[in-house]
Design a protein around this motif. Structure first.
Motif, PDB file in Angstrom:
ATOM      1  N   GLN A 152       0.812  -1.215   0.000  1.00  0.00           N
ATOM      2  CA  GLN A 152       0.000   0.000   0.000  1.00  0.00           C
ATOM      3  C   GLN A 152       0.852   1.274   0.000  1.00  0.00           C
ATOM      4  O   GLN A 152       0.739   2.124   0.867  1.00  0.00           O
ATOM      5  CB  GLN A 152      -0.952  -0.001   1.183  1.00  0.00           C
ATOM      6  CG  GLN A 152      -1.919  -1.152   1.141  1.00  0.00           C
ATOM      7  CD  GLN A 152      -2.838  -1.194   2.340  1.00  0.00           C
ATOM      8  OE1 GLN A 152      -2.676  -0.450   3.297  1.00  0.00           O
ATOM      9  NE2 GLN A 152      -3.816  -2.078   2.291  1.00  0.00           N
ATOM     10  N   GLY A 153       1.706   1.384  -0.998  1.00  0.00           N
ATOM     11  CA  GLY A 153       2.533   2.580  -1.147  1.00  0.00           C
ATOM     12  C   GLY A 153       3.728   2.634  -0.220  1.00  0.00           C
ATOM     13  O   GLY A 153       4.366   3.677  -0.087  1.00  0.00           O
ATOM     14  N   THR A 154       4.054   1.560   0.436  1.00  0.00           N
ATOM     15  CA  THR A 154       5.171   1.509   1.364  1.00  0.00           C
ATOM     16  C   THR A 154       6.196   0.497   0.879  1.00  0.00           C
ATOM     17  O   THR A 154       5.837  -0.585   0.406  1.00  0.00           O
ATOM     18  CB  THR A 154       4.706   1.039   2.765  1.00  0.00           C
ATOM     19  OG1 THR A 154       3.471   1.635   3.081  1.00  0.00           O
ATOM     20  CG2 THR A 154       5.701   1.419   3.815  1.00  0.00           C
ATOM     21  N   PHE A 155       7.472   0.835   1.040  1.00  0.00           N
ATOM     22  CA  PHE A 155       8.531  -0.102   0.692  1.00  0.00           C
ATOM     23  C   PHE A 155       9.736   0.185   1.577  1.00  0.00           C
ATOM     24  O   PHE A 155      10.268   1.277   1.580  1.00  0.00           O
ATOM     25  CB  PHE A 155       8.906   0.027  -0.790  1.00  0.00           C
ATOM     26  CG  PHE A 155       9.967  -0.943  -1.222  1.00  0.00           C
ATOM     27  CD1 PHE A 155       9.813  -2.305  -1.037  1.00  0.00           C
ATOM     28  CD2 PHE A 155      11.121  -0.490  -1.835  1.00  0.00           C
ATOM     29  CE1 PHE A 155      10.782  -3.203  -1.443  1.00  0.00           C
ATOM     30  CE2 PHE A 155      12.095  -1.371  -2.250  1.00  0.00           C
ATOM     31  CZ  PHE A 155      11.928  -2.735  -2.054  1.00  0.00           C
ATOM     32  N   PHE A 156      10.117  -0.801   2.385  1.00  0.00           N
ATOM     33  CA  PHE A 156      11.309  -0.723   3.230  1.00  0.00           C
ATOM     34  C   PHE A 156      12.284  -1.784   2.747  1.00  0.00           C
ATOM     35  O   PHE A 156      12.233  -2.936   3.191  1.00  0.00           O
ATOM     36  CB  PHE A 156      10.970  -0.963   4.704  1.00  0.00           C
ATOM     37  CG  PHE A 156      10.115   0.094   5.314  1.00  0.00           C
ATOM     38  CD1 PHE A 156      10.646   1.319   5.693  1.00  0.00           C
ATOM     39  CD2 PHE A 156       8.760  -0.133   5.505  1.00  0.00           C
ATOM     40  CE1 PHE A 156       9.847   2.292   6.254  1.00  0.00           C
ATOM     41  CE2 PHE A 156       7.958   0.832   6.066  1.00  0.00           C
ATOM     42  CZ  PHE A 156       8.504   2.064   6.437  1.00  0.00           C
ATOM     43  N   PRO A 157      13.205  -1.428   1.827  1.00  0.00           N
ATOM     44  CA  PRO A 157      14.090  -2.449   1.258  1.00  0.00           C
ATOM     45  C   PRO A 157      15.152  -2.951   2.237  1.00  0.00           C
ATOM     46  O   PRO A 157      15.660  -4.053   2.074  1.00  0.00           O
ATOM     47  CB  PRO A 157      14.736  -1.734   0.074  1.00  0.00           C
ATOM     48  CG  PRO A 157      14.667  -0.290   0.419  1.00  0.00           C
ATOM     49  CD  PRO A 157      13.420  -0.120   1.242  1.00  0.00           C
ATOM     50  N   PHE A 158      15.490  -2.170   3.239  1.00  0.00           N
ATOM     51  CA  PHE A 158      16.560  -2.549   4.153  1.00  0.00           C
ATOM     52  C   PHE A 158      16.040  -2.829   5.557  1.00  0.00           C
ATOM     53  O   PHE A 158      16.464  -2.220   6.536  1.00  0.00           O
ATOM     54  CB  PHE A 158      17.653  -1.479   4.176  1.00  0.00           C
ATOM     55  CG  PHE A 158      18.275  -1.275   2.829  1.00  0.00           C
ATOM     56  CD1 PHE A 158      19.063  -2.262   2.267  1.00  0.00           C
ATOM     57  CD2 PHE A 158      18.035  -0.122   2.115  1.00  0.00           C
ATOM     58  CE1 PHE A 158      19.622  -2.094   1.016  1.00  0.00           C
ATOM     59  CE2 PHE A 158      18.596   0.063   0.863  1.00  0.00           C
ATOM     60  CZ  PHE A 158      19.393  -0.930   0.310  1.00  0.00           C
ATOM     61  N   TRP A 159      15.097  -3.740   5.669  1.00  0.00           N
ATOM     62  CA  TRP A 159      14.586  -4.191   6.968  1.00  0.00           C
ATOM     63  C   TRP A 159      15.270  -5.521   7.267  1.00  0.00           C
ATOM     64  O   TRP A 159      15.410  -6.363   6.383  1.00  0.00           O
ATOM     65  CB  TRP A 159      13.072  -4.363   6.883  1.00  0.00           C
ATOM     66  CG  TRP A 159      12.408  -4.559   8.203  1.00  0.00           C
ATOM     67  CD1 TRP A 159      11.988  -5.739   8.727  1.00  0.00           C
ATOM     68  CD2 TRP A 159      12.082  -3.564   9.158  1.00  0.00           C
ATOM     69  NE1 TRP A 159      11.413  -5.541   9.965  1.00  0.00           N
ATOM     70  CE2 TRP A 159      11.467  -4.195  10.247  1.00  0.00           C
ATOM     71  CE3 TRP A 159      12.257  -2.186   9.213  1.00  0.00           C
ATOM     72  CZ2 TRP A 159      11.019  -3.521  11.365  1.00  0.00           C
ATOM     73  CZ3 TRP A 159      11.803  -1.510  10.320  1.00  0.00           C
ATOM     74  CH2 TRP A 159      11.196  -2.171  11.383  1.00  0.00           C
ATOM     75  N   PHE A 160      15.729  -5.696   8.483  1.00  0.00           N
ATOM     76  CA  PHE A 160      16.503  -6.881   8.836  1.00  0.00           C
ATOM     77  C   PHE A 160      15.888  -7.600  10.020  1.00  0.00           C
ATOM     78  O   PHE A 160      15.146  -7.013  10.801  1.00  0.00           O
ATOM     79  CB  PHE A 160      17.950  -6.495   9.180  1.00  0.00           C
ATOM     80  CG  PHE A 160      18.701  -5.923   8.018  1.00  0.00           C
ATOM     81  CD1 PHE A 160      19.376  -6.754   7.158  1.00  0.00           C
ATOM     82  CD2 PHE A 160      18.703  -4.554   7.777  1.00  0.00           C
ATOM     83  CE1 PHE A 160      20.067  -6.234   6.075  1.00  0.00           C
ATOM     84  CE2 PHE A 160      19.385  -4.023   6.703  1.00  0.00           C
ATOM     85  CZ  PHE A 160      20.074  -4.864   5.842  1.00  0.00           C
TER      86      PHE A 160
END
Length: 168
Positions: A152-160
């Protein structure tokens, strides 16, 4: 009397062989429970993971549960997904995808006792790319993963995420 004793002995042998078979099948399949910090549960989550086939690599699934509350606000998460393990001898590259279901509530309404207002529910997609140490004989399980989140319009590519648990 001898027939009764023989019947009891036969039942005993049947039970023992069933238990032996159950123990052997448990050791043939990769299963584990672990606590994941950050990762797919967003803050922390308690998870169960299992392979579909009787092996330690290959296709499997995971399901978890998390709940945390701060100052009258609470969030519950349910991360579920499919994963694939590549490797051998207890050292694997893990990749997968799934969804985390979210439910948030606000209980700070001062005018109604016991009333809680739902702030919202939603779903966040996630992926998994990481290292897993899961001994084939069971024992200490360790995971370290990059777990991008999207939706829904959100993107966190660097979540660990990092996980500690027990393989059985």
């Amino acid at each position: 009397m001898k027939k009764l004793l023989g019947l009891k002995f036969a039942i005993f042998l049947l039970i023992m062989s069933t238990q032996t078979f159950a123990q052997e099948s448990t050791r043939e399949r990769g299963r584990g429970v672990y606590v994941e910090l950050f990762g797919n549960g967003l803050g922390y989550s308690f998870n169960y993971d299992q392979r579909f086939d009787k092996r330690f690599d290959g296709l499997g699934f995971k399901a978890g549960l998390s709940y945390f509350a701060i100052d009258g606000n609470s969030v519950a998460t349910l991360p579920v997904g499919l994963n694939y393990l590549l490797g051998k001898n207890g050292k694997y590259f893990e990749m997968g995808a799934g969804a985390t279901f979210l439910r948030a509530e606000d209980s700070t309404n001062a005018f109604a006792v016991g009333d809680s207002r739902s702030v919202g529910t939603g779903t966040v997609g996630h992926m998994i790319f990481g290292y897993r140490r899961e001994p084939e004989e069971g024992g200490f399980l360790f995971r370290a993963s990059m777990t991008p989140l999207f939706g829904q319009g959100t993107f966190f590519p660097f979540w660990f995420g990092i996980s500690l648990g027990y393989a059985f």
